[in-house]
Design a protein around this motif. Structure first.
Motif, PDB file in Angstrom:
ATOM      1  N   GLU A 144      43.209  12.726  80.168  1.00 61.79           N
ATOM      2  CA  GLU A 144      42.174  12.771  81.154  1.00 61.79           C
ATOM      3  C   GLU A 144      42.150  13.235  82.509  1.00 61.79           C
ATOM      4  OE1 GLU A 144      39.433   9.191  83.329  1.00 61.79           O
ATOM      5  OE2 GLU A 144      39.037   8.883  81.905  1.00 61.79           O
ATOM      6  N   LEU A 145      41.830  14.692  82.343  1.00 63.58           N
ATOM      7  CA  LEU A 145      41.682  15.181  84.368  1.00 63.58           C
ATOM      8  C   LEU A 145      40.846  14.381  84.597  1.00 63.58           C
ATOM      9  CD1 LEU A 145      43.045  16.772  85.733  1.00 63.58           C
ATOM     10  CD2 LEU A 145      41.487  19.169  85.407  1.00 63.58           C
ATOM     11  N   GLN A 146      41.502  13.821  86.351  1.00 63.72           N
ATOM     12  CA  GLN A 146      39.800  13.438  87.087  1.00 63.72           C
ATOM     13  C   GLN A 146      40.544  14.244  88.671  1.00 63.72           C
ATOM     14  OE1 GLN A 146      42.158   9.491  87.912  1.00 63.72           O
ATOM     15  NE2 GLN A 146      40.319   8.526  85.161  1.00 63.72           N
ATOM     16  N   ASP A 147      39.669  15.248  88.906  1.00 65.30           N
ATOM     17  CA  ASP A 147      39.981  16.469  89.490  1.00 65.30           C
ATOM     18  C   ASP A 147      40.118  16.105  90.398  1.00 65.30           C
ATOM     19  OD1 ASP A 147      40.852  19.038  88.613  1.00 65.30           O
ATOM     20  OD2 ASP A 147      39.335  20.056  89.584  1.00 65.30           O
ATOM     21  N   ARG A 148      38.659  15.198  90.589  1.00 64.62           N
ATOM     22  CA  ARG A 148      38.594  15.101  92.345  1.00 64.62           C
ATOM     23  C   ARG A 148      39.336  14.252  92.509  1.00 64.62           C
ATOM     24  NH1 ARG A 148      31.496  14.657  91.902  1.00 64.62           N
ATOM     25  NH2 ARG A 148      31.039  16.556  91.722  1.00 64.62           N
ATOM     26  N   GLN A 149      40.245  13.459  91.830  1.00 62.17           N
ATOM     27  CA  GLN A 149      40.711  12.237  92.204  1.00 62.17           C
ATOM     28  C   GLN A 149      42.522  12.900  92.787  1.00 62.17           C
ATOM     29  OE1 GLN A 149      38.823  11.216  90.252  1.00 62.17           O
ATOM     30  NE2 GLN A 149      37.593  10.059  91.305  1.00 62.17           N
ATOM     31  N   ASN A 150      42.817  13.840  91.929  1.00 62.69           N
ATOM     32  CA  ASN A 150      43.797  14.563  91.742  1.00 62.69           C
ATOM     33  C   ASN A 150      44.474  14.345  90.624  1.00 62.69           C
ATOM     34  OD1 ASN A 150      42.790  17.368  93.177  1.00 62.69           O
ATOM     35  ND2 ASN A 150      44.393  16.508  95.404  1.00 62.69           N
ATOM     36  N   VAL A 184      49.153  10.676  86.505  1.00 63.68           N
ATOM     37  CA  VAL A 184      49.577  11.661  87.715  1.00 63.68           C
ATOM     38  C   VAL A 184      49.614  12.118  88.925  1.00 63.68           C
ATOM     39  CG1 VAL A 184      51.613  14.007  88.179  1.00 63.68           C
ATOM     40  CG2 VAL A 184      51.341  12.262  85.297  1.00 63.68           C
ATOM     41  N   SER A 185      49.665  11.413  90.093  1.00 65.64           N
ATOM     42  CA  SER A 185      48.595  12.520  91.149  1.00 65.64           C
ATOM     43  C   SER A 185      49.336  13.565  91.338  1.00 65.64           C
ATOM     44  CB  SER A 185      49.460  11.829  92.249  1.00 65.64           C
ATOM     45  OG  SER A 185      48.560   9.693  91.238  1.00 65.64           O
ATOM     46  N   TYR A 186      48.516  14.677  92.346  1.00 66.07           N
ATOM     47  CA  TYR A 186      49.057  15.964  92.570  1.00 66.07           C
ATOM     48  C   TYR A 186      48.636  16.401  93.524  1.00 66.07           C
ATOM     49  CZ  TYR A 186      45.219  17.669  89.299  1.00 66.07           C
ATOM     50  OH  TYR A 186      44.088  17.401  89.239  1.00 66.07           O
ATOM     51  N   SER A 187      49.170  17.150  94.802  1.00 70.09           N
ATOM     52  CA  SER A 187      48.382  18.079  95.498  1.00 70.09           C
ATOM     53  C   SER A 187      48.031  19.052  95.022  1.00 70.09           C
ATOM     54  CB  SER A 187      49.137  17.391  96.767  1.00 70.09           C
ATOM     55  OG  SER A 187      49.778  18.493  96.521  1.00 70.09           O
ATOM     56  N   ASP A 188      46.689  19.524  95.333  1.00 72.09           N
ATOM     57  CA  ASP A 188      45.961  21.166  94.712  1.00 72.09           C
ATOM     58  C   ASP A 188      45.931  21.878  95.811  1.00 72.09           C
ATOM     59  OD1 ASP A 188      46.058  23.048  93.366  1.00 72.09           O
ATOM     60  OD2 ASP A 188      44.210  22.376  92.516  1.00 72.09           O
ATOM     61  N   ILE A 214      53.079  17.705  92.122  1.00 72.74           N
ATOM     62  CA  ILE A 214      52.946  16.731  91.551  1.00 72.74           C
ATOM     63  C   ILE A 214      53.847  15.153  93.284  1.00 72.74           C
ATOM     64  CG2 ILE A 214      53.902  14.249  90.142  1.00 72.74           C
ATOM     65  CD1 ILE A 214      52.253  16.831  88.828  1.00 72.74           C
ATOM     66  N   GLN A 215      52.669  14.152  93.284  1.00 79.62           N
ATOM     67  CA  GLN A 215      53.710  13.498  94.184  1.00 79.62           C
ATOM     68  C   GLN A 215      54.078  12.418  93.828  1.00 79.62           C
ATOM     69  OE1 GLN A 215      52.419  14.357  97.698  1.00 79.62           O
ATOM     70  NE2 GLN A 215      52.121  16.198  96.788  1.00 79.62           N
ATOM     71  N   TYR A 258      57.831   6.993  89.862  1.00 84.80           N
ATOM     72  CA  TYR A 258      58.589   7.527  90.714  1.00 84.80           C
ATOM     73  C   TYR A 258      57.836   8.521  91.526  1.00 84.80           C
ATOM     74  CZ  TYR A 258      61.936  12.221  90.872  1.00 84.80           C
ATOM     75  OH  TYR A 258      62.837  13.419  91.048  1.00 84.80           O
ATOM     76  N   ASP A 259      57.539   8.582  92.945  1.00 87.48           N
ATOM     77  CA  ASP A 259      57.623   9.380  94.102  1.00 87.48           C
ATOM     78  C   ASP A 259      58.545  10.240  95.044  1.00 87.48           C
ATOM     79  OD1 ASP A 259      57.558  10.040  97.038  1.00 87.48           O
ATOM     80  OD2 ASP A 259      56.504   7.397  97.391  1.00 87.48           O
ATOM     81  N   PHE A 260      57.725  11.232  94.315  1.00 81.44           N
ATOM     82  CA  PHE A 260      58.424  12.607  94.502  1.00 81.44           C
ATOM     83  C   PHE A 260      58.446  12.877  95.878  1.00 81.44           C
ATOM     84  CE2 PHE A 260      57.468  12.844  89.927  1.00 81.44           C
ATOM     85  CZ  PHE A 260      57.863  14.446  90.016  1.00 81.44           C
ATOM     86  N   ASN A 261      58.201  12.253  96.985  1.00 79.54           N
ATOM     87  CA  ASN A 261      57.742  12.686  98.144  1.00 79.54           C
ATOM     88  C   ASN A 261      59.336  12.546  98.905  1.00 79.54           C
ATOM     89  OD1 ASN A 261      55.646  14.480  98.717  1.00 79.54           O
ATOM     90  ND2 ASN A 261      54.285  13.010  98.808  1.00 79.54           N
ATOM     91  N   ARG A 262      59.253  11.012  97.726  1.00 77.67           N
ATOM     92  CA  ARG A 262      60.316  10.399  98.737  1.00 77.67           C
ATOM     93  C   ARG A 262      62.028  10.544  98.199  1.00 77.67           C
ATOM     94  NH1 ARG A 262      58.107   4.288  99.189  1.00 77.67           N
ATOM     95  NH2 ARG A 262      60.519   3.659  99.845  1.00 77.67           N
ATOM     96  N   ARG A 263      61.531  10.777  97.099  1.00 79.11           N
ATOM     97  CA  ARG A 263      62.550  10.948  96.114  1.00 79.11           C
ATOM     98  C   ARG A 263      62.886   9.581  95.057  1.00 79.11           C
ATOM     99  NH1 ARG A 263      66.082  15.855  96.009  1.00 79.11           N
ATOM    100  NH2 ARG A 263      66.724  14.483  94.116  1.00 79.11           N
ATOM    101  N   ILE A 264      62.374   8.913  94.993  1.00 79.24           N
ATOM    102  CA  ILE A 264      62.926   7.053  95.018  1.00 79.24           C
ATOM    103  C   ILE A 264      62.061   7.080  94.009  1.00 79.24           C
ATOM    104  CG2 ILE A 264      62.706   4.818  95.216  1.00 79.24           C
ATOM    105  CD1 ILE A 264      62.968   5.524  98.162  1.00 79.24           C
TER     106      ILE A 264
END
Length: 182
Positions: free
Chosen positions: A53-59, A83-87, A93-94, A118-124
């Motif tokens: 499911e793509l939840q586009d409004r919630q990214n 998978v949470s992302y910014s667009d 991927i966040q 997996y926190d991509f921003n913090r790399r943890i």
């Protein structure tokens, strides 16, 4: 605005690819840093789920129901993966969260837990809830595994994060084989 099917398929593929990347780094504690450097993160990714499911409004993209992600000799299984992302013109991927009987396998290595993040921003990377690592006959059990990809430092403790519950009295347990010296 209606999202095109090709964009949905692209995001689904991206979700699978990045979830495979999470699994690849998940073995760094148990197998050593060489496991990450030896893994081909550019290999094709296959994924399957009962529902995507793509939840586009919630990214975010949600894979649910018997989620299976494979990349080369690596496999991630979970009940649900988000998978949470910014667009901002391009997808970034966040965070990836896998929950519900998370199991990561590669060769004779297995990591299990209730939740993997997996926190991509913090790399943890964090695996919590009855964490069990196994390689061959060697085992390591605890409540939480944390892998800091920036520093290369990995730690296992007996306490699960946030819940206050403790595995094995809040202690890390395990066993390892001693090579025969004959």
């Amino acid at each position: 605005m209606r999202l095109s099917f090709s964009r949905l398929a692209l995001r689904g593929l991206l979700a699978g690819l990045l979830a495979g990347g999470v699994a690849a780094t998940g073995f760094s504690t148990f197998a050593g840093a060489q496991a990450i450097s030896g893994f081909n993160s550019n290999a094709p990714v296959d994924y399957a789920a009962d529902r995507i499911e793509l939840q586009d409004r919630q990214n975010r993209v949600v894979l649910s129901g018997n989620v299976q992600i494979r990349q080369s000799d690596l496999r991630l299984d979970a009940a649900r993966t988000t998978v949470s992302y910014s667009d901002n013109g391009s997808l970034r991927i966040q965070r990836i969260t896998a929950n519900g009987g998370v199991v990561v396998r590669r060769g004779n290595e297995t990591a299990r837990g209730s939740v993997g993040i997996y926190d991509f921003n913090r790399r943890i990377i964090t695996l919590t809830g009855g964490v069990a690592l196994k390689r061959g006959g060697d085992t390591l059990n605890g409540g939480r595994l944390v892998i800091d990809l920036n520093t290369g430092l990995s730690s296992v403790d007996g306490r699960s994060s946030g819940s206050g519950s403790q595995q094995n009295g809040g202690r890390v347990t395990g066993s390892f084989s001693v090579p025969d010296q004959n």
